[in-house]
Design a protein around this motif. Structure first.
Motif, PDB file in Angstrom:
ATOM      1  N   ALA A 194       0.866  -1.188   0.000  1.00 27.99           N
ATOM      2  CA  ALA A 194       0.000   0.000   0.000  1.00 27.99           C
ATOM      3  C   ALA A 194       0.891   1.221   0.000  1.00 27.99           C
ATOM      4  O   ALA A 194       1.996   1.194   0.571  1.00 27.99           O
ATOM      5  N   MET A 195       0.462   2.239  -0.646  1.00 28.14           N
ATOM      6  CA  MET A 195       1.196   3.497  -0.631  1.00 28.14           C
ATOM      7  C   MET A 195       0.173   4.624  -0.710  1.00 28.14           C
ATOM      8  O   MET A 195      -0.550   4.748  -1.688  1.00 28.14           O
ATOM      9  N   VAL A 196       0.124   5.403   0.363  1.00 25.50           N
ATOM     10  CA  VAL A 196      -0.918   6.425   0.469  1.00 25.50           C
ATOM     11  C   VAL A 196      -0.258   7.775   0.674  1.00 25.50           C
ATOM     12  O   VAL A 196       0.726   7.886   1.405  1.00 25.50           O
ATOM     13  N   SER A 197      -0.769   8.759  -0.006  1.00 28.53           N
ATOM     14  CA  SER A 197      -0.346  10.129   0.253  1.00 28.53           C
ATOM     15  C   SER A 197      -1.613  10.959   0.361  1.00 28.53           C
ATOM     16  O   SER A 197      -2.471  10.910  -0.525  1.00 28.53           O
ATOM     17  N   ASN A 198      -1.719  11.670   1.431  1.00 29.56           N
ATOM     18  CA  ASN A 198      -2.940  12.443   1.667  1.00 29.56           C
ATOM     19  C   ASN A 198      -2.582  13.919   1.873  1.00 29.56           C
ATOM     20  O   ASN A 198      -1.582  14.192   2.521  1.00 29.56           O
ATOM     21  N   PRO A 199      -3.313  14.871   1.362  1.00 26.15           N
ATOM     22  CA  PRO A 199      -4.518  14.713   0.539  1.00 26.15           C
ATOM     23  C   PRO A 199      -4.178  14.284  -0.884  1.00 26.15           C
ATOM     24  O   PRO A 199      -3.071  14.491  -1.344  1.00 26.15           O
ATOM     25  N   GLY A 200      -5.153  13.692  -1.514  1.00 28.19           N
ATOM     26  CA  GLY A 200      -4.969  13.255  -2.890  1.00 28.19           C
ATOM     27  C   GLY A 200      -5.696  14.187  -3.836  1.00 28.19           C
ATOM     28  O   GLY A 200      -6.087  15.293  -3.459  1.00 28.19           O
TER      29      GLY A 200
END
Lengths: 615, 365
Positions: free
Chosen positions: A277-283
């Motif tokens: 998983a790889m998340v960057s917020n905000p998107g």
């Protein structure tokens, strides 16, 4: 009349008639020779030109390859989109035409004019795209009013479709019209103006695999470029199917866990380096780019102070805070003077020279050993041992664990972070390294910078016993017939060369952080699944002179909350790193996200309310 | 007055040649316009009516003894010159040129009438001289004046093609009348100087056409387009051609003005070198026949009249063909009997009528 008689037989006149006739004949012979030249000698050339005149090659865009998760769930697909274009050679009054189009479709006139102007560099018979991905209703409007819109035509072309909306947008990246500069560079030589190419993320990284081979339709056209009949059709070949290492459920759960908080999270398979998983917020919404982003939307994205276009997981550089104690601990153990039993009496601060260095806990931790120092994140213990180890050994250990260099994920723009040492200080500031700076560095503050991806890689290294794996996103690329084009194997970037006993000592401390009372991540533990981790808080404001409650501190100035962990604590499978920007404390903001990630990955039932037990 | 011998001496071969060529032309127009807009009144049909009218006109012209024209020549000339002046004053402007007088029922183009009238006027002049001796420059001031006035007026419209045709007809007749060698050389020098000076009198679009002719590739989509597409049409026809109504250049409209100035290109594309050669021979026959009529005319007026008409046909044919096969710059000169247009048909048939007139009275003194 008599006057006119008698001359007709005159030789002088006869001669003139002969000359006149011969002159006429000569010129006709000239015409004859010219026709001979054109129609007999040069006929092949002109036949080729005539053929070229009447036939047009109309490219048929190939759908880009689909992107699926590791279990085959569709993440990025292609769907047909309608484009409105204008054939320049048929447009007589562009101003009027564009104005009418703008009125009919409720499109911005300035944008239409801009795109029309941009089309001047195309050949005349090449349609100039004016509006992309218009609605079916708009299409009907255009068809209904086609007689008012001479030269306007509609085209169908495949565009990206994202079943999960904003999910993993940074990972995929987006497409944009190829620039003139790109067209001139080698990898894009088979492309043509107006084509769409990946601009960042995976779309750019594996562009040659995703991009299919356009088909072609050979049609007979009249001088206005109007299609008369199809002579031959070559179907396009869609791009390759890309299977990612991403676990869709984990990705979605992580994104949900972030909510509105800015930050990033990475989950890696500790044995293969696969990015789960790889998340960057905000998107951002990648479908904006698929349908053609408007100038206003683009400016909004650029001007947003949270920088939603940036993939924080690999571009965000944060001081790791107490997570760096993993590095300091390993360096200290290896140095020999420090063992698991080395005890330090933490009284809330340590004075070195004429400066005093605070522990985060005002009253101090009392007598503290390595395990307690990790569990409760005692700063003073690390201040003490770091003085014996020195910055250079700490920095070397950090580099052995993969920090200070890009992980080699393969996505453009990955940052390398910063691991300072004496030489670096000398070069950068032309100044010597001060002892106090070692203390600051030992708890991950000061100059040190790391990306969430680096922290996850480091944690995977700790979990798997010392292999620094290259994180990767692509599990398999295959063509539509199922022939495998690419199947990356796990790749060990380097060996950390860790002593097994020392590593075990560290891992016991990390397990205690989560699973023992007073551990900084105790509140985020999972009863059924003991995991190990380390919290971190990185200072945004350098001098920590304030003693206010965090709620009163402006968001901008609040500390970043970090947490990195692997699970299960014994026989680890997955390592995660979580950064919550301005989340204040790793324990309260970042660790719960990691817990949710583990719950999702190991398919555990929703959490029983642990939070109520208190610290 | 009307003589039975006129019927026995009627020049049937000439009429046949003219009608045959015109029929091929109509056949070609049918193909050239088949893919265009579906007019209720197609172009080829209109051309059939024009041909019918033209034949009638030629018949009428041939019936009235041409020798009456010898007395009317200068009056006709003066009237036509007046009309040309009127065009410049109150003419109808269309597509940047003022060439027509709006007579309500139809538009009259005096410059076309001038093509015939200048022949009559010069024939009058030279017949009156009644000499075969070569002229010197001082003898020729009147013919040059007769020629120069209308040429200038037509240039002013502007209509370079017609002005050139009028000048060419006149020069050909003057040459035929005979000029002293020294005078001829002087004239040649003068003409060269005049051409140089004339460049500055040309309109920009006319200069453009000449530049384009010299290097059509300079502007393939603009002014060079006509020449390039026409050459492609003619050249791609090959030996046997693409077949009737099969010419892609014309049927798919790549060829501009394919029913008027570039009608021959359509024919050459669809019938190839064979067709082009046949047509070329027909035109050569008509011209040679005209010279033959002049040769056998009963009087000097008839000779000059027939020779002038032959010259008119010759220059139209040569300039138009030269233009569509890329030998000459694009000037708007129609191909007689082949290009669509009532004006061209009327002028050509007037000329044919004059030829028939002179021819059938060759034994009449």
């Amino acid at each position: 009349m008599a006057l006119n008689t008698g001359w007709s037989g005159s030789p002088a006149l006869k001669k003139r008639f002969i000359i006149a006739s011969l002159a006429a004949l000569t010129i006709f012979v000239l015409l004859f020779l010219r026709l001979w030249y054109l129609q007999i000698i040069q006929t092949d050339t002109y036949q080729a030109l005539s053929e070229k005149n009447r036939t047009r090659y109309i490219p048929i865009a190939a759908p880009r390859g689909p992107i699926v998760d590791r279990d085959g769930h569709m993440l990025v697909d292609s769907r047909p989109a309608f484009r409105i274009a204008a054939l320049r050679q048929e447009v007589e009054d562009p101003e009027k035409l564009l104005a009418r189009l703008s009125e009919l479709l409720d499109l911005d006139l300035a944008t239409l004019q801009q795109r029309w102007a941009a089309g001047r560099r195309f050949p005349r018979y090449r349609p100039v795209p004016l509006a992309d991905d218009v609605s079916r209703r708009a299409l009907e409007q255009v068809m209904e009013h086609s007689f008012e819109l001479p030269g306007i035509l509609t085209e169908v072309r495949p565009v990206r479709f994202y079943p999960y909306g904003k999910s993993a947008a940074h990972l995929f990246g987006y497409l944009g019209e190829i620039t003139e500069k790109e067209l001139r560079t080698a990898p894009y030589q088979i492309y043509r103006g107006g084509d769409f190419v990946g601009k960042n993320g995976l779309e750019k990284a594996i562009e040659p695999y995703l991009n299919g081979i356009p088909g072609e339709r050979r049609v007979e056209v009249d001088v206005k470029g109007k299609k008369l009949r199809i002579l031959k059709t070559q179907e396009p070949i869609p791009g390759n199917r890309v299977t990612l290492t991403i676990n869709r459920d984990l990705q979605l759960a992580t994104e949900a866990a972030f909510g509105d908080q800015a930050g990033a999270a990475v989950a890696l398979d500790v044995h293969t380096g696969e990015v789960l998983a790889m998340v960057s917020n905000p998107g951002y919404d990648p479908s904006l780019f698929a349908r053609g982003i408007t100038g206003k939307e683009w400016v909004e994205l650029l001007q947003n102070h949270l920088d939603p276009l940036q993939n924080r997981a690999l571009k965000g550089q944060y001081p790791p805070g107490s997570i760096f104690k993993i590095v300091t601990a390993l360096a200290a153990l290896e140095n020999g003077q420090t063992t698991a039993h080395t005890k330090v009496n933490c009284q809330g601060q340590l004075t070195v020279g004429n400066r005093s260095f605070r522990c985060w806990k005002k009253g101090g931790h009392g007598i503290t050993n390595l395990k307690k120092a990790l569990k409760e994140s005692c700063d003073v213990w690390f201040y003490e041992v770091s003085q014996q180890v020195g910055i250079d050994r700490i920095a070397a250990m950090a580099r052995r664990l993969g920090l200070g260099a890009p992980t080699g994920l393969g996505l453009a723009g990955e940052r390398k972070g910063l691991i300072p040492d004496q030489q670096w200080k000398q070069q950068k500031f032309n100044d010597r390294w001060y002892r106090g700076e070692t203390l600051i560095a030992s708890i991950g503050q000061g100059y040190i910078l790391t990306t969430p991806l680096q922290l996850a890689t480091m944690m995977a290294t700790v979990a798997n016993g010392g292999n620094v794996l290259r994180p990767h996103l692509v599990k398999r690329i295959e063509d539509m017939a199922g022939n495998v084009q690419l199947e990356p194997k796990p790749q060990i970037m380097q060996q950390a060369h860790l002593d097994q006993a020392q590593l075990d000592t560290l891992r016991q401390g990390l397990k205690a952080v989560v699973n023992e009372p007073h551990g900084t991540a105790w509140m985020s533990r999972i009863k059924e699944l003991p995991f190990a981790g380390k919290t971190g808080t990185s200072q945004v404001v350098h001098q920590r002179t304030r003693r206010k409650q965090d709620v009163e501190i402006p968001y901008r100035l609040r500390d970043h909350a970090l947490f990195t962990a692997y699970a299960p604590a014994s026989n680890p499978e997955i390592a995660v790193a979580v950064v919550v920007e301005h989340g204040s404390h790793g324990s309260s903001a970042a660790a719960p996200i990691a817990r949710i990630m583990f719950e999702s990955y190991f398919k555990l039932p929703p959490p029983a309310s642990i939070a109520s037990e208190g610290e | 007055m009307f003589d039975r011998r006129l019927i026995t001496h009627f020049d049937w071969p000439l009429l046949l040649l003219v009608v045959l060529t015109a029929l091929i032309g109509i056949f070609n127009l049918y193909s050239a316009t088949s893919s265009g807009s579906s007019l209720a009144f197609p172009v080829y049909l209109k051309q059939i009516y024009w041909l019918g009218g033209g034949i009638l006109l030629a018949a009428i012209v041939s019936v009235i003894d041409y020798r009456h024209l010898q007395h009317l020549g200068f009056i006709l000339y003066a009237l036509t010159l007046l009309l040309l002046v009127a065009v410049l004053l109150v003419g109808k402007t269309s597509m940047g040129a003022t060439r027509w007088l709006d007579l309500g029922v139809f538009n009259l183009q005096p410059s076309e009438i001038m093509k015939i009238v200048i022949i009559i006027a010069l024939a009058c002049y030279f017949a009156r001289q009644d000499t075969l001796a070569a002229y010197s420059l001082s003898d020729l001031w009147l013919p040059f004046l007769l020629l120069g006035l209308p040429a200038l007026l037509i240039m002013k419209q502007p209509d370079l093609g017609t002005a050139l045709i009028v000048l060419f007809i006149g020069f050909t007749m003057i040459l035929f009348a005979g000029i002293r060698k020294g005078t001829l050389a002087a004239l040649a020098v003068l003409a060269a100087g005049g051409a140089g000076g004339g460049w500055f009198l040309l309109h920009d679009y006319q200069k453009q056409r000449i530049m384009t002719f010299l290097a059509p590739e300079r502007d393939p989509l603009g002014s060079g387009y006509h020449i390039i597409q026409s050459k492609i049409a003619v050249g791609s026809g090959g030996f046997f051609g693409k077949g009737f109504m099969q010419g892609t250049q014309s049927q798919l409209s790549f060829l501009p003005e394919r029913h008027t100035d570039f009608a021959f290109s359509v024919f050459a594309e669809e019938w190839g070198f064979c067709g082009s050669l046949l047509l070329l021979c027909l035109y050569l026959l008509i011209v040679i026949w005209g010279i033959y009529v002049a040769r056998n005319a009963a009087d000097l007026f008839g000779t000059f009249l027939a020779f002038g008409v032959s010259a008119m046909l010759f220059w139209h044919i040569v300039i138009n063909l030269g233009m569509v096969i890329g030998l000459l710059p694009v000037v708007g000169v129609p191909l007689p009997l082949f290009s669509y247009g009532g004006t061209s048909m009327i002028t050509t048939m007037l000329g044919a009528g004059l030829l028939l007139n002179v021819s059938m009275r060759r034994f009449t003194f």
